[in-house]
Write a protein that holds these residues in place. Structure first.
Motif, mmCIF file in Angstrom:
data_model
loop_
_atom_site.group_PDB
_atom_site.id
_atom_site.type_symbol
_atom_site.label_atom_id
_atom_site.label_comp_id
_atom_site.label_asym_id
_atom_site.label_seq_id
_atom_site.Cartn_x
_atom_site.Cartn_y
_atom_site.Cartn_z
ATOM 1 N N ILE A 61 0.838 -1.202 0.000
ATOM 2 C CA ILE A 61 0.000 0.000 0.000
ATOM 3 C C ILE A 61 0.873 1.252 0.000
ATOM 4 N N LYS A 62 1.883 1.267 0.845
ATOM 5 C CA LYS A 62 2.776 2.425 0.921
ATOM 6 C C LYS A 62 3.451 2.695 -0.417
ATOM 7 N N GLN A 63 3.959 1.639 -1.022
ATOM 8 C CA GLN A 63 4.659 1.797 -2.300
ATOM 9 C C GLN A 63 3.734 2.342 -3.376
ATOM 10 N N GLN A 64 2.525 1.780 -3.448
ATOM 11 C CA GLN A 64 1.583 2.232 -4.459
ATOM 12 C C GLN A 64 1.093 3.654 -4.169
ATOM 13 N N ALA A 65 0.895 3.984 -2.891
ATOM 14 C CA ALA A 65 0.404 5.313 -2.525
ATOM 15 C C ALA A 65 1.371 6.407 -2.935
ATOM 16 N N GLU A 66 2.641 6.090 -2.999
ATOM 17 C CA GLU A 66 3.638 7.068 -3.403
ATOM 18 C C GLU A 66 3.685 7.258 -4.920
ATOM 19 N N GLN A 67 3.016 6.354 -5.649
ATOM 20 C CA GLN A 67 3.072 6.411 -7.111
ATOM 21 C C GLN A 67 1.783 6.938 -7.730
ATOM 22 N N LEU A 68 0.647 6.375 -7.333
ATOM 23 C CA LEU A 68 -0.631 6.768 -7.923
ATOM 24 C C LEU A 68 -1.764 6.268 -7.051
ATOM 25 N N LEU A 69 -2.719 7.135 -6.757
ATOM 26 C CA LEU A 69 -3.879 6.742 -5.954
ATOM 27 C C LEU A 69 -5.050 6.330 -6.844
ATOM 28 N N THR A 70 -5.338 7.116 -7.853
ATOM 29 C CA THR A 70 -6.391 6.748 -8.796
ATOM 30 C C THR A 70 -6.350 7.677 -10.006
ATOM 31 N N ALA A 71 -6.796 7.135 -11.124
ATOM 32 C CA ALA A 71 -6.998 7.947 -12.324
ATOM 33 C C ALA A 71 -8.232 7.445 -13.055
ATOM 34 N N SER A 72 -8.976 6.546 -12.394
ATOM 35 C CA SER A 72 -10.193 5.885 -12.868
ATOM 36 C C SER A 72 -9.862 4.808 -13.902
ATOM 37 N N PHE A 73 -10.194 3.594 -13.508
ATOM 38 C CA PHE A 73 -9.882 2.425 -14.337
ATOM 39 C C PHE A 73 -10.716 2.382 -15.617
ATOM 40 N N ASN A 74 -11.747 3.230 -15.696
ATOM 41 C CA ASN A 74 -12.498 3.289 -16.956
ATOM 42 C C ASN A 74 -11.921 4.330 -17.917
ATOM 43 N N VAL A 75 -10.832 4.979 -17.503
ATOM 44 C CA VAL A 75 -10.141 5.928 -18.373
ATOM 45 C C VAL A 75 -8.755 5.404 -18.759
ATOM 46 N N VAL A 76 -8.033 4.903 -17.752
ATOM 47 C CA VAL A 76 -6.685 4.384 -17.985
ATOM 48 C C VAL A 76 -6.550 3.015 -17.330
ATOM 49 N N ASN A 77 -5.438 2.356 -17.561
ATOM 50 C CA ASN A 77 -5.127 1.068 -16.929
ATOM 51 C C ASN A 77 -4.035 1.259 -15.887
ATOM 52 N N TYR A 78 -4.008 0.351 -14.914
ATOM 53 C CA TYR A 78 -2.961 0.372 -13.897
ATOM 54 C C TYR A 78 -2.206 -0.953 -13.931
ATOM 55 N N PRO A 79 -0.871 -0.920 -13.773
ATOM 56 C CA PRO A 79 -0.118 -2.178 -13.729
ATOM 57 C C PRO A 79 -0.618 -3.141 -12.653
ATOM 58 N N SER A 80 -0.888 -2.613 -11.448
ATOM 59 C CA SER A 80 -1.286 -3.495 -10.350
ATOM 60 C C SER A 80 -2.639 -4.149 -10.617
ATOM 61 N N THR A 81 -3.574 -3.420 -11.179
ATOM 62 C CA THR A 81 -4.910 -3.951 -11.430
ATOM 63 C C THR A 81 -4.899 -4.948 -12.582
ATOM 64 N N LEU A 82 -4.127 -4.656 -13.607
ATOM 65 C CA LEU A 82 -4.004 -5.602 -14.721
ATOM 66 C C LEU A 82 -3.390 -6.913 -14.245
ATOM 67 N N GLU A 83 -2.352 -6.801 -13.431
ATOM 68 C CA GLU A 83 -1.710 -8.008 -12.906
ATOM 69 C C GLU A 83 -2.654 -8.776 -11.993
ATOM 70 N N LEU A 84 -3.455 -8.062 -11.213
ATOM 71 C CA LEU A 84 -4.402 -8.733 -10.325
ATOM 72 C C LEU A 84 -5.429 -9.527 -11.115
ATOM 73 N N ALA A 85 -5.936 -8.962 -12.200
ATOM 74 C CA ALA A 85 -6.908 -9.686 -13.025
ATOM 75 C C ALA A 85 -6.310 -10.997 -13.519
ATOM 76 N N LYS A 86 -5.061 -10.943 -13.940
ATOM 77 C CA LYS A 86 -4.380 -12.150 -14.418
ATOM 78 C C LYS A 86 -4.181 -13.148 -13.282
ATOM 79 N N ARG A 87 -3.768 -12.662 -12.126
ATOM 80 C CA ARG A 87 -3.517 -13.552 -10.984
ATOM 81 C C ARG A 87 -4.811 -14.188 -10.487
ATOM 82 N N LEU A 88 -5.900 -13.443 -10.519
ATOM 83 C CA LEU A 88 -7.180 -14.012 -10.113
ATOM 84 C C LEU A 88 -7.588 -15.146 -11.044
ATOM 85 N N ALA A 89 -7.375 -14.954 -12.328
ATOM 86 C CA ALA A 89 -7.727 -15.992 -13.300
ATOM 87 C C ALA A 89 -6.946 -17.274 -13.054
ATOM 88 N N GLU A 90 -5.785 -17.149 -12.437
ATOM 89 C CA GLU A 90 -4.957 -18.327 -12.159
ATOM 90 C C GLU A 90 -5.464 -19.139 -10.978
#
Length: 426
Positions: A61-90
């Motif tokens: 949380i600390k690491q991500q908070a220092e980089q980006l809090l939000t820009a709306s996932f319906n406008v842009v993509n985030y590395p962490s969220t994209l990776e989570l979608a892939k990891r969930l599928a696994e």
């Protein structure tokens, strides 16, 4: 700081189980503003999968908070969220590998209901008595655990039908598991025959193990019977894994105990280790009918939550958490069985893994919600936070962290034992 000083500024709609003001937490314990430490067997209602403030979750949380809090996932993509979608599928069963991220459980339920209608082009939903899916209009419409939740809000979403879940409370007295299974499947068939044609049903929504309804574990035959009827009539099966999923029962998802894979699954609570996040997960075939603009979210898929969720999945793997849940869950069950032998007021012990509950009854077999209230009050006085459940509010459910230690289980059981010793004994 006293809660009473702030009560005028808060809506009374949110019922408060205690007046405690918690300032910090670590692992299985939380500490209030007065420095008093509590053994926490609630954990945000099964939200803190790894306990309070797990160091790896906090670091992510600390690491991500220092980089980006939000820009709306319906406008842009985030590395962490994209990776989570892939990891969930696994880790999801079958072909459940297409994800729509949301913020909370009820929101995910609403999304799942909309998706089912979008895919099938059918209007009706079937839910179960004793179920709890949330309090938004859609989720409340398929919730059947307490009439008070629905009071004053009618009419709710239309074309929702309820059928019994195979709990002792919802079946004829004296029925064993096989009889309850057959009774409830027959009632569902009667529903199709008398009230709603199956070709008008978009989905059957069920908790594979009921949560607020009392941690009721159905038979494998029942869950498979539901799956078979869905397949027969082209009905989608929605499994609400918001409380039962994410390792709580000793498997990643509770539906795996029954060898049943749903068409749509909702997850939440424990997914992000304490942060608000949920998801609707479906097969690509089903999700393909949710065209752009048919559903949306401002905060869903937040990168901060996704970073925490990735840390949770890392700990699952690194610490072989499912093995621990099965081992310590078995130990918890044994200790609860011992309490049942000692105290006649404990009429049932049930659950899987760390999704365990005990039920209180009077000598005549009637639900003892009054006794549960006294026991919970006594536990609170002895610095143990507990959580109730059950349609009759006479059950105590255990929502410890999944990495709870044996000595913490022992401490909690000892407190419950001390409180119960003040009441009726065998």
């Amino acid at each position: 700081m006293k809660f009473e000083d702030y009560r005028p500024y808060l809506s009374p709609a949110l019922a408060k189980a205690t007046d405690l003001i918690m300032e910090s937490g670590q692992g299985c314990y939380s500490t209030d503003v007065n420095g008093v430490r509590y053994l926490d067997f609630v954990q945000g209602i099964a939200v803190n999968a790894l306990g309070h403030c797990h160091p790896k979750v906090v670091a992510a949380i600390k690491q991500q908070a220092e980089q980006l809090l939000t820009a709306s996932f319906n406008v842009v993509n985030y590395p962490s969220t994209l990776e989570l979608a892939k990891r969930l599928a696994e880790v999801t069963p079958g072909k459940l590998n297409s994800v729509f991220f949301s913020n909370g459980g009820a929101e995910a339920i609403d999304g799942a209901l909309k998706l089912a209608r979008a895919y099938t082009k059918r209007p009706a939903m079937i839910a179960f008595e004793g179920s709890f899916h949330g309090r938004t209009f859609g989720a409340l419409s398929v919730t059947g655990s307490k009439a008070k939740y629905r009071k004053t809000y009618e009419p709710l979403v239309g074309s929702v039908y309820f059928t019994p879940y195979p709990s002792k409370d919802l079946c004829p007295n004296g029925f064993d598991e096989a009889q309850r299974t057959n009774f409830c499947l027959d009632e569902l068939d009667h529903l199709f025959e008398y009230l709603v044609s199956p070709d008008q049903v978009a989905a059957i929504i069920m908790e594979p193990i009921q949560g607020e309804g009392g941690y009721v574990v159905p038979s494998k035959a029942f869950v498979q019977g539901i799956r078979q009827r869905c397949d027969r009539y082209g009905i989608l099966l929605i499994m609400d894994e918001i409380q039962s999923g994410y390792g709580r029962t000793g498997k990643m998802f509770a539906g795996e105990h029954f060898d049943v894979v749903p068409d749509i699954m909702t997850v939440g609570k424990a997914i992000a280790g304490g942060l608000p996040m949920s998801a609707v997960i479906a097969t690509p075939e089903v999700m393909a009918e949710w065209h752009p603009g048919m559903h949306g979210t401002t905060f869903g898929g937040n990168p901060l939550c996704a970073a925490a969720a990735l840390a949770v999945l890392d700990v699952f793997k690194e610490e072989q958490l499912l093995d621990h849940v099965n081992e310590i869950g078995g130990y918890l069950n044994e200790q609860l069985q011992e309490l049942q032998k000692k105290y006649a007021c404990i009429s049932d012990v049930r659950g899987l893994g760390l999704m365990q509950a005990i039920e209180f009854s009077h000598a005549d077999g009637s639900p003892a919600g009054d006794l549960l209230a006294k026991v919970q009050k006594g536990c609170l006085e002895k610095k143990l936070l507990t959580l109730g459940c059950g349609v009759h509010e006479n059950g105590m459910r255990f929502a410890t962290p999944l990495n709870v230690k044996k000595q913490e289980i022992d401490q909690g059981i000892a407190i419950i034992d001390q409180v119960l010793s003040q009441w009726s004994k065998k």
